[in-house]
Write an enzyme that holds these catalytic residues in place. Sequence first.
Site, PDB file in Angstrom:
ATOM      1  N   THR A 428       0.821  -1.214   0.000  1.00 20.64           N
ATOM      2  CA  THR A 428       0.000   0.000   0.000  1.00 20.64           C
ATOM      3  C   THR A 428       0.854   1.264   0.000  1.00 20.64           C
ATOM      4  O   THR A 428       2.041   1.226   0.263  1.00 20.64           O
ATOM      5  CB  THR A 428      -0.947   0.001   1.227  1.00 20.64           C
ATOM      6  N   THR A 446      -4.074   1.050  -2.543  1.00 19.46           N
ATOM      7  CA  THR A 446      -3.397  -0.240  -2.391  1.00 19.46           C
ATOM      8  C   THR A 446      -3.748  -1.193  -3.526  1.00 19.46           C
ATOM      9  O   THR A 446      -4.749  -0.986  -4.228  1.00 19.46           O
ATOM     10  CB  THR A 446      -3.839  -0.884  -1.048  1.00 19.46           C
ATOM     11  N   GLU A 448      -3.285  -4.350  -2.157  1.00 12.56           N
ATOM     12  CA  GLU A 448      -3.147  -5.297  -1.051  1.00 12.56           C
ATOM     13  C   GLU A 448      -1.690  -5.712  -0.888  1.00 12.56           C
ATOM     14  O   GLU A 448      -0.907  -4.887  -0.477  1.00 12.56           O
ATOM     15  CB  GLU A 448      -4.059  -6.515  -1.230  1.00 12.56           C
ATOM     16  N   ASP A 470      -8.284 -10.050   2.061  1.00 16.97           N
ATOM     17  CA  ASP A 470      -8.533  -9.324   3.321  1.00 16.97           C
ATOM     18  C   ASP A 470      -9.802  -9.829   4.015  1.00 16.97           C
ATOM     19  O   ASP A 470     -10.074  -9.455   5.156  1.00 16.97           O
ATOM     20  CB  ASP A 470      -8.650  -7.819   3.073  1.00 16.97           C
TER      21      ASP A 470
END
Length: 620
Positions: A428, A446, A448, A470
């Site tokens: 990010t 981001t 990730e 996530d």
Amino acid sequence: MAEISRRTVLTATGAGAVGALAAPAAGAAPAPPSSRRHRTHHPRPVPEPLKVPEAIGSGGAVSSVDPYASEVGIQVLRSGGNAVDAAIAMAATLGVTEPYSCGLGGGGFLVYHQTRTGRTWTINGRETAPASFTDTSLTDGAGNALPFDATVSSGLSVGVPGTPLTWEVAARQFGRRSLRQLLRPAEELARRGFVVDAYYRSHTESNEERFRRFPETARVYLPGGRVPDVGDTMRNPDLADTYALIRRHGVGELYRGRVARAIVDEVRNPTTAPGVDVYRGQLTMRDLERYRTPVQAPTRVRYRDHDVRGMDVPSSGGIAVGQILLLMRAYEERTGRRVRDLPEADYYHWFSEASATAFADRNRYVGDVPDVPVDELLSAGYARERALLFDPQRAMARPVPFGSPDGDYDDAPGAGGRQGQPTQGQSTTHLNVVDRWGDVVSYTLTIEQTGGSGITVPGYGYLLNNELTDFDFVPLTPGVPDPNLPGPGKRPRSSMSPTVVLRDGRPEVTAGTPGGATIITSVAQILLGYLDRDLDLVDAIAAPRLSSRNAAEGADLGLATSPVGVELTARGHRLSPQRWIGNASGVAVEGRSLVAAAETVRGDGGAARVVRGRRGHGRH
Ligand code: GLU
């Protein structure tokens, strides 16, 4: 195709090196390429501007991890753009120079504060799961979680990207420039090339094996079949063409047009190297067409005289940062001591306990579900109740149990069950802007993990996210509701915490950072350092970080082995040394001065800039 060429003509230059990349005046024709041609018949690369961790002045300020992006941002401000314009141009530039952390294939959260109206808006550009997802989409047939690493580098982890639409909505609703103008500096940089630094090289190197699994990614990011060296020029003409496409036709191409088609085809059937098999994704054209970036109200927390505004659900950032601050206040009430006066070991102890407590609640209550008790979690009464668990001398046993934010806060701690910890990545990027009107943007974006899913959209030069990892693949604790399981069209819970703090109705400080779940603790610590412990912003950012997330506690820059770390260990903290936690930046408004600040050491330092520089620095 991405190309690489050896550095032959570069010389060190100072700020202003990307002046040629400034946003043009409205309607201006694109600047001609540099008249001096590179020996390999490429246009000359853009020399890397200086990294400066602190800049003080007026007329506007920016900060980010990257000197190219900060330079572009300051040029946009100089040419009359506002904070939103600068933020978009910076983000697009970061898509070129930090392509493993952010870009068109990812998502993010943009917080925008307008001083004239006193209003703050946030744009929810989080990636979404396909409509076909269910709460077992990340499990095998027997109900076990799929292997995490295999899911990351696969089509299954890719959510509908939110970043392109975030830029379009932000520019249309809040900007003074068109997206067409704002993408031009990034397009030019992608075409001319930027100079590879140690940070870029090390991120490429750590991804090399993974990138080789996807031939298109190897073609773009391992040009010539190798990791670029420090000092090489990295060009990405595919990405330049994609920016050009958006400039001509808008972002619709990425949600309904041919780029969307390329995304869907690749995610559903990833092209891999011989012998490599990866999970297929489920995204459809309809998922992309239906994607939206809601403009939402921020979370708001009163902390002493400060009005702290952050990102609401689907991020847990605004809630958890706010809760940490409220818990520190509640500990003050319980002990009769002030955060500002605490010796270091006490301060870190308090902070660790507050963070662990906030994480316990976050994991139990916060996710992209309709019934998150945001107001209760951010109430002083709830913080007081949670503070009953706090022992000023000893670390609470981990994991700290979650509480009951039920509106009834006068007695016992109301402890719920104890939960395990979710997994999160560490990538990010973050940027900040304050413009001449005093408006502020704090934007974290981001893909990730560093390198995202590892899958590049074929022919378009950018990586796709792995944001769907996530989600919690299976419930964290059997029998306890988990708000962060996958679901149709759902957005995975984030930790990103772009934050704007006001005092007396005026912006006081903004900050943010990458770092997965450590984002929350880093931002809270920076705010406490600046607002309470009387540190200059650059020092609040540079201070050693403790990231307590209700399990092991990360500690960076030698904190774990320092005398303070030894004392924390004696109190029952279990510190695990880390090299760097996060890579933060911010801007403070101090009287008539703007103070842009970034890292001094982490990530090899960040890039702060102001429109008009000033010498001397008097705080408050
Ligand atoms: N995906 C993470 C989040 O949204 C951010 C990733 C990172 O910072 O490494 O919280």
